[in-house]
Scaffold this active site. Structure first.
Site, mmCIF file in Angstrom:
data_model
loop_
_atom_site.group_PDB
_atom_site.id
_atom_site.type_symbol
_atom_site.label_atom_id
_atom_site.label_comp_id
_atom_site.label_asym_id
_atom_site.label_seq_id
_atom_site.Cartn_x
_atom_site.Cartn_y
_atom_site.Cartn_z
ATOM 1 N N LYS A 1 -10.098 0.299 -2.418
ATOM 2 C CA LYS A 1 -10.010 0.031 -0.974
ATOM 3 C C LYS A 1 -10.450 1.255 -0.182
ATOM 4 O O LYS A 1 -9.954 2.358 -0.391
ATOM 5 C CB LYS A 1 -8.582 -0.376 -0.590
ATOM 6 C CG LYS A 1 -8.404 -0.616 0.917
ATOM 7 C CD LYS A 1 -7.014 -1.159 1.232
ATOM 8 C CE LYS A 1 -6.740 -1.185 2.725
ATOM 9 N NZ LYS A 1 -5.403 -1.724 3.052
ATOM 10 N N ASP B 1 0.867 -1.190 0.000
ATOM 11 C CA ASP B 1 0.000 0.000 0.000
ATOM 12 C C ASP B 1 0.899 1.234 0.000
ATOM 13 O O ASP B 1 1.461 1.600 1.034
ATOM 14 C CB ASP B 1 -0.908 0.014 1.239
ATOM 15 C CG ASP B 1 -2.056 -0.984 1.156
ATOM 16 O OD1 ASP B 1 -1.955 -1.929 0.349
ATOM 17 O OD2 ASP B 1 -3.033 -0.831 1.917
ATOM 18 N N LYS C 1 -6.815 3.414 -3.180
ATOM 19 C CA LYS C 1 -7.216 3.371 -1.769
ATOM 20 C C LYS C 1 -7.442 4.796 -1.279
ATOM 21 O O LYS C 1 -6.694 5.710 -1.637
ATOM 22 C CB LYS C 1 -6.116 2.659 -0.972
ATOM 23 C CG LYS C 1 -6.284 2.665 0.533
ATOM 24 C CD LYS C 1 -5.125 1.908 1.193
ATOM 25 C CE LYS C 1 -5.085 2.128 2.690
ATOM 26 N NZ LYS C 1 -3.962 1.428 3.345
#
EC number: 4.1.2.4
Length: 212
Positions: free
Chosen positions: A180, A89, A151
């Site tokens: 996400k 991430d 995300k």
């Protein structure tokens, strides 16, 4: 897909101890979460304790500001993969994005995708710091660079995931890219709203409460 497999069971607080991380790992095994998301220094520990399960090891790169150099982010990614990370991430270079330096942003993501050696890459765009136009641009650049997910948030800035942002992100990237939602999701109802709006993964520190 069962609800637990949407969840990245997350502990990124700087004061988290080894005992805290091991508890996170055990909870992830018990509830069969998609992954544990931990800071890079805990990746080896997570890998050793999860290698015989289907729970993935997720870590963060350029976290939480996204303001480190591309070279630093690439190195962090390579080390994380060597240590056993399955998912990266990364935080987008927010300042570069807001400066209109699209090529910088896209190339950086592309280099991290390459360094990840076919592992999953999620790009944290930090929605709370962006205009609607910048959110769309961040998602578009992430998709063009070959990332697997976009995300919403680090959870360490001024705001977290909002349903309207998830909807916009999903509309921007289409149906084949992951989205996400992370930051401020504390109830099952909140999680279900995110999923209804297009989220395919949920980042939360209270994963156990979400599935109980």
């Amino acid at each position: 897909m069962k609800l637990s497999k949407y969840i990245d069971h997350t502990l990124l607080k700087p004061q988290a101890t080894e005992k805290d991380i091991l508890k996170l790992i055990e909870e992830a095994k018990t509830y069969d979460f998609a992954s544990v998301c931990v800071n890079p220094s805990w990746v080896k520990l997570a890998y050793e304790n999860l290698k015989d399960t289907d729970v993935k090891v997720c870590t963060v790169v350029g976290f939480p500001l996204g303001a480190t150099s591309t070279a630093s982010k690439v190195y962090e990614t390579k080390v994380a993969i060597e240590d056993g990370a399955d998912e990266i991430d990364m935080v987008i270079s927010v300042g570069q994005l807001k400066s209109g330096n699209d090529e910088y942003v896209k190339e950086e993501i592309k280099k991290i995708v390459e360094a990840s050696k076919n592992k999953l890459v999620k790009v944290i765009i930090e929605t709370c710091l962006l205009t609607e136009e910048e959110k769309v641009k961040a998602c578009t650049l992430s998709k063009e660079a070959g990332a697997d997910y976009v995300k919403t948030s680090t959870g360490f800035s001024t705001g977290g995931a909002k349903p309207e942002d998830i909807k916009l992100m999903r509309e921007t990237v289409g149906k084949n890219m992951g989205v996400k939602a992370s930051g401020g999701i504390h109830t099952r109802e909140e999680m279900e709203v995110m999923i209804e709006n297009g989220a395919t993964r949920i980042g939360a520190s209270c994963g156990v409460e979400l599935v109980k």
